[in-house]
Design a protein around this motif. Sequence first.
Motif, PDB file in Angstrom:
ATOM      1  N   LEU A 102       5.013  -0.034   1.943  1.00 44.20           N
ATOM      2  CA  LEU A 102       5.703  -0.011   0.659  1.00 44.20           C
ATOM      3  C   LEU A 102       4.861   0.690  -0.400  1.00 44.20           C
ATOM      4  O   LEU A 102       5.373   1.519  -1.171  1.00 44.20           O
ATOM      5  N   LEU A 103       3.573   0.370  -0.448  1.00 39.02           N
ATOM      6  CA  LEU A 103       2.682   1.034  -1.395  1.00 39.02           C
ATOM      7  C   LEU A 103       2.687   2.543  -1.169  1.00 39.02           C
ATOM      8  O   LEU A 103       2.827   3.330  -2.113  1.00 39.02           O
ATOM      9  N   THR A 104       2.566   2.962   0.089  1.00 38.65           N
ATOM     10  CA  THR A 104       2.543   4.382   0.411  1.00 38.65           C
ATOM     11  C   THR A 104       3.838   5.062   0.000  1.00 38.65           C
ATOM     12  O   THR A 104       3.833   6.217  -0.455  1.00 38.65           O
ATOM     13  N   GLU A 105       4.944   4.338   0.125  1.00 36.33           N
ATOM     14  CA  GLU A 105       6.256   4.914  -0.197  1.00 36.33           C
ATOM     15  C   GLU A 105       6.449   5.138  -1.691  1.00 36.33           C
ATOM     16  O   GLU A 105       7.007   6.155  -2.106  1.00 36.33           O
ATOM     17  N   ILE A 106       6.003   4.187  -2.531  1.00 36.39           N
ATOM     18  CA  ILE A 106       6.357   4.268  -3.947  1.00 36.39           C
ATOM     19  C   ILE A 106       5.251   4.838  -4.829  1.00 36.39           C
ATOM     20  O   ILE A 106       5.523   5.239  -5.968  1.00 36.39           O
ATOM     21  N   VAL A 107       4.013   4.907  -4.353  1.00 34.22           N
ATOM     22  CA  VAL A 107       2.934   5.443  -5.176  1.00 34.22           C
ATOM     23  C   VAL A 107       3.127   6.943  -5.369  1.00 34.22           C
ATOM     24  O   VAL A 107       3.629   7.644  -4.488  1.00 34.22           O
ATOM     25  N   SER A 130      -2.848   6.216   4.028  1.00 36.66           N
ATOM     26  CA  SER A 130      -2.826   7.366   3.129  1.00 36.66           C
ATOM     27  C   SER A 130      -2.462   6.965   1.711  1.00 36.66           C
ATOM     28  O   SER A 130      -1.723   5.994   1.500  1.00 36.66           O
ATOM     29  N   LEU A 131      -3.005   7.692   0.760  1.00 36.63           N
ATOM     30  CA  LEU A 131      -2.692   7.559  -0.651  1.00 36.63           C
ATOM     31  C   LEU A 131      -2.812   8.937  -1.286  1.00 36.63           C
ATOM     32  O   LEU A 131      -3.576   9.775  -0.803  1.00 36.63           O
ATOM     33  N   PRO A 132      -2.087   9.183  -2.381  1.00 38.72           N
ATOM     34  CA  PRO A 132      -2.329  10.432  -3.124  1.00 38.72           C
ATOM     35  C   PRO A 132      -3.743  10.415  -3.718  1.00 38.72           C
ATOM     36  O   PRO A 132      -4.401   9.368  -3.735  1.00 38.72           O
ATOM     37  N   GLU A 133      -4.166  11.521  -4.225  1.00 38.77           N
ATOM     38  CA  GLU A 133      -5.500  11.606  -4.829  1.00 38.77           C
ATOM     39  C   GLU A 133      -5.456  10.993  -6.222  1.00 38.77           C
ATOM     40  O   GLU A 133      -5.275  11.669  -7.230  1.00 38.77           O
ATOM     41  N   ILE A 134      -5.614   9.678  -6.267  1.00 39.14           N
ATOM     42  CA  ILE A 134      -5.506   8.921  -7.516  1.00 39.14           C
ATOM     43  C   ILE A 134      -6.711   8.004  -7.681  1.00 39.14           C
ATOM     44  O   ILE A 134      -7.364   7.642  -6.710  1.00 39.14           O
ATOM     45  N   PRO A 135      -7.001   7.581  -8.933  1.00 36.21           N
ATOM     46  CA  PRO A 135      -8.085   6.624  -9.146  1.00 36.21           C
ATOM     47  C   PRO A 135      -7.671   5.230  -8.686  1.00 36.21           C
ATOM     48  O   PRO A 135      -6.501   4.870  -8.725  1.00 36.21           O
ATOM     49  N   VAL A 136      -8.653   4.447  -8.260  1.00 32.07           N
ATOM     50  CA  VAL A 136      -8.431   3.053  -7.881  1.00 32.07           C
ATOM     51  C   VAL A 136      -9.347   2.185  -8.744  1.00 32.07           C
ATOM     52  O   VAL A 136     -10.543   2.456  -8.851  1.00 32.07           O
ATOM     53  N   VAL A 201      -4.155   1.291 -15.517  1.00 31.47           N
ATOM     54  CA  VAL A 201      -3.467   0.996 -14.250  1.00 31.47           C
ATOM     55  C   VAL A 201      -1.950   1.003 -14.443  1.00 31.47           C
ATOM     56  O   VAL A 201      -1.422   0.379 -15.363  1.00 31.47           O
ATOM     57  N   THR A 202      -1.253   1.720 -13.569  1.00 31.65           N
ATOM     58  CA  THR A 202       0.212   1.792 -13.610  1.00 31.65           C
ATOM     59  C   THR A 202       0.860   1.100 -12.418  1.00 31.65           C
ATOM     60  O   THR A 202       2.046   0.762 -12.459  1.00 31.65           O
ATOM     61  N   LEU A 203       0.107   0.907 -11.343  1.00 28.23           N
ATOM     62  CA  LEU A 203       0.634   0.300 -10.121  1.00 28.23           C
ATOM     63  C   LEU A 203      -0.437  -0.613  -9.540  1.00 28.23           C
ATOM     64  O   LEU A 203      -1.586  -0.196  -9.389  1.00 28.23           O
ATOM     65  N   ALA A 204      -0.068  -1.848  -9.230  1.00 27.98           N
ATOM     66  CA  ALA A 204      -1.035  -2.803  -8.684  1.00 27.98           C
ATOM     67  C   ALA A 204      -0.436  -3.530  -7.494  1.00 27.98           C
ATOM     68  O   ALA A 204       0.779  -3.726  -7.411  1.00 27.98           O
ATOM     69  N   VAL A 205      -1.309  -3.930  -6.580  1.00 30.96           N
ATOM     70  CA  VAL A 205      -0.923  -4.796  -5.477  1.00 30.96           C
ATOM     71  C   VAL A 205      -1.767  -6.057  -5.595  1.00 30.96           C
ATOM     72  O   VAL A 205      -3.001  -5.980  -5.658  1.00 30.96           O
ATOM     73  N   ILE A 206      -1.119  -7.211  -5.648  1.00 27.00           N
ATOM     74  CA  ILE A 206      -1.832  -8.461  -5.851  1.00 27.00           C
ATOM     75  C   ILE A 206      -1.405  -9.495  -4.817  1.00 27.00           C
ATOM     76  O   ILE A 206      -0.357  -9.369  -4.186  1.00 27.00           O
ATOM     77  N   GLY A 207      -2.226 -10.507  -4.637  1.00 19.24           N
ATOM     78  CA  GLY A 207      -1.828 -11.685  -3.887  1.00 19.24           C
ATOM     79  C   GLY A 207      -1.461 -12.776  -4.873  1.00 19.24           C
ATOM     80  O   GLY A 207      -1.970 -12.809  -5.999  1.00 19.24           O
ATOM     81  N   LEU A 208      -0.567 -13.658  -4.471  1.00 14.28           N
ATOM     82  CA  LEU A 208      -0.183 -14.791  -5.317  1.00 14.28           C
ATOM     83  C   LEU A 208      -0.676 -16.076  -4.679  1.00 14.28           C
ATOM     84  O   LEU A 208      -0.453 -16.310  -3.486  1.00 14.28           O
ATOM     85  N   GLY A 209      -1.322 -16.907  -5.464  1.00 18.58           N
ATOM     86  CA  GLY A 209      -1.743 -18.201  -4.976  1.00 18.58           C
ATOM     87  C   GLY A 209      -0.993 -19.311  -5.687  1.00 18.58           C
ATOM     88  O   GLY A 209      -0.708 -19.202  -6.882  1.00 18.58           O
ATOM     89  N   ALA A 210      -0.627 -20.345  -4.954  1.00 21.58           N
ATOM     90  CA  ALA A 210      -0.040 -21.533  -5.573  1.00 21.58           C
ATOM     91  C   ALA A 210      -1.174 -22.491  -5.922  1.00 21.58           C
ATOM     92  O   ALA A 210      -2.223 -22.481  -5.277  1.00 21.58           O
TER      93      ALA A 210
END
Length: 313
Positions: A102-107, A130-136, A201-210
């Motif tokens: 999903l990340l690869t598709e929408i980034v 794979s990722l585009p040439e972007i900062p992390v 930051v414009t796009l992030a991937v996070i984990g959610l904890g309860a």
Amino acid sequence: MSEVLGPSEAVLAAAVARRHLLEGESKVDLATSLGISRFKVARLLEAARESGMVKIEIVSPLGIDTTRSGELREALGLQHCVVVPGSGAQADPGVSAAAAALLTEIVTDRDVLGLPWSRSVSRMVDVLQSLPEIPVVQLSGAMVTPEEDSSSVDVVRRAGRIAGGGRHVFYSPLLLDDAASAEVMRRQPPVRQALDHVADVTLAVIGLGAWAPDVSTIYEVLSPAERKAVTKAGAVGEAAGVFFDADGVVVDTPLTARIVGLTGSQLHGIRHVIAIAHGPQKVKAIGAAVRGGLIDSLVTTADTADALLASVA
């Protein structure tokens, strides 16, 4: 009532259906080739479907439950939702692969990617290709646990090597012993400079904890009194050290000032946040994060999707 086809029309309908549906021949070309009208072609195609001659089956891609994905995306009002078959630890490899896909598709090459410390995010980066040439950008300090040998710096560095667009990292625990120590850490030039890039930051991937045992890394390292204090503050979940209540509203807890990472307002400011979260104990936290606008897309498992759908029915 289905149309009954005579033998000759059945043969013609089968030919029309085969040439149109399998070979891609247009209705206009079929009409010209067979010397019949376009209306006749359309009627034959409809008759072929109604008679059972043609059966259309939608097959989900391997590893994705497209039906549940669509239902949950619509029910929760998400931009994207990917549901992986299965439940529990057995589904973890599929969840990681789906999140990476999903990340690869929408980034895009205009994004700045943010990653916090999270076991699920680390596993996603393990399979990311794979990722585009972007900062992390690193979004939070790290929680060091006996079960994990990867830090937030390591996660961002691995993703940064894939992207090749530079990375902004800092060395710090996610949770310090007291607010004064955390403030000193945030003032350190390498930490301050890295955290300054969170605003980009414009796009992030996070984990959610309860906020419960076994479903939050932070919960496990606290004393009973500290856990109780966070619960009293109204927290039902956390993401990258940002705590939120049952309505998804960011709340200050006794731990907030001890956290080194992005703030609640910064999390809200990220254009698109993908959450990776699954398990029955996380259903309430996931629902709250959606209601509060903390996440825009979700990767989860079938059992969690069913529980979320039941909660909004």
